[in-house]
Motif scaffolding. Structure first.
Motif, short mmCIF file in Angstrom:
data_model
loop_
_atom_site.label_atom_id
_atom_site.label_comp_id
_atom_site.label_asym_id
_atom_site.label_seq_id
_atom_site.Cartn_x
_atom_site.Cartn_y
_atom_site.Cartn_z
N LEU A 133 44.26 -11.99 -29.26
CA LEU A 133 43.10 -12.81 -29.16
C LEU A 133 42.34 -12.16 -27.93
O LEU A 133 41.05 -12.28 -27.83
CB LEU A 133 43.58 -14.39 -28.79
N CYS A 134 42.96 -11.70 -26.98
CA CYS A 134 42.36 -11.16 -25.70
C CYS A 134 41.66 -10.08 -26.03
O CYS A 134 40.71 -9.61 -25.46
CB CYS A 134 43.35 -10.97 -24.58
N ALA A 135 42.35 -9.17 -26.78
CA ALA A 135 41.66 -7.92 -27.09
C ALA A 135 40.19 -8.07 -27.88
O ALA A 135 39.32 -7.27 -27.84
CB ALA A 135 42.55 -7.32 -28.22
N ALA A 168 35.98 -13.76 -24.04
CA ALA A 168 36.16 -14.85 -23.21
C ALA A 168 37.60 -15.48 -23.08
O ALA A 168 38.01 -15.91 -22.15
CB ALA A 168 35.29 -15.92 -23.77
N ALA A 169 38.34 -15.12 -24.04
CA ALA A 169 39.79 -15.59 -24.08
C ALA A 169 40.40 -14.57 -23.05
O ALA A 169 41.50 -15.07 -22.24
CB ALA A 169 40.39 -15.26 -25.43
N TRP A 195 46.25 -12.65 -17.60
CA TRP A 195 47.30 -12.63 -16.94
C TRP A 195 48.64 -13.47 -17.50
O TRP A 195 49.80 -13.00 -17.10
CB TRP A 195 46.97 -13.34 -15.50
N LEU A 196 48.35 -14.49 -18.25
CA LEU A 196 49.51 -14.97 -18.81
C LEU A 196 50.09 -14.08 -20.05
O LEU A 196 51.44 -14.02 -20.13
CB LEU A 196 49.06 -16.40 -19.61
N VAL A 197 49.16 -13.30 -20.76
CA VAL A 197 49.55 -12.24 -21.65
C VAL A 197 50.36 -11.32 -21.01
O VAL A 197 51.52 -10.85 -21.46
CB VAL A 197 48.43 -11.90 -22.32
N LEU A 223 44.69 -4.42 -21.31
CA LEU A 223 43.81 -5.60 -21.25
C LEU A 223 43.59 -5.83 -19.87
O LEU A 223 42.47 -6.29 -19.60
CB LEU A 223 44.35 -6.60 -22.20
N ALA A 224 44.56 -6.04 -19.10
CA ALA A 224 44.37 -6.27 -17.57
C ALA A 224 43.57 -5.31 -16.88
O ALA A 224 42.57 -5.68 -15.99
CB ALA A 224 45.68 -6.43 -17.06
#
Length: 152
Positions: free
Chosen positions: A30-32, A36-37, A43-45, A100-101
């Motif tokens: 989802l983050c990738a 917006a996600a 940070w949770l991921v 991602l971070a």
């Protein structure tokens, strides 16, 4: 740790992996694919992927202890062999979360992130995430067959 409150630790750790690894993979995907996600969940991921990476060898170690206690069979050995591969998938998920971070922090600091780099990271995370989900299923299926074949 071989037992916890009288139960084999492997049985307890497996439940964490079965729940957290696919959840982490889905959130990473989802983050990738949705910036917006990523702003809200990166940070949770990252934290979840680190937890999964730490729990994976604990789970396999506890599984090896349990294997010594219940005895070897072809199904248990197959489960142990495929279970040993989970560390590679956990590490790939962690690498994806770190990437991602890095993209998130770069964007937050106003640095332009190449669309090619963002696309490569997205593809890596999607592949690692899907592969992790599939591998958790395969390991769980082989473990269930090893467990229930001895009962039936």
């Amino acid at each position: 740790m071989s037992t916890f409150n009288g139960l084999p630790a492997h049985v307890l750790f497996v439940h964490f992996i079965v729940a957290l690894a696919p959840l982490t993979a889905l959130l990473a995907i989802l983050c990738a694919v949705w910036p917006a996600a990523r702003q809200r969940l990166v940070w949770l991921v990252l934290a979840l992927s680190l937890i999964v990476t730490v729990l994976t060898p604990l789970t396999t170690e506890a599984g090896e202890w349990l294997e010594d206690k219940v005895g070897r069979s072809p199904l248990i050995e197959a489960h142990a062999e495929i279970g040993d591969t989970m560390l590679f998938f956990s590490l790939a998920l962690l690498v994806g979360a770190v990437l991602l971070a890095v993209i998130h922090v770069s964007a937050a600091r106003g640095r332009a992130v190449s669309s090619v780099l963002a696309a490569v990271v997205a593809v890596f995370v999607v592949v690692a995430g899907v592969a992790t989900i599939v591998q958790v299923y395969r390991i769980g299926d082989s473990g269930a067959k090893a467990t229930w074949s001895q009962i039936a």
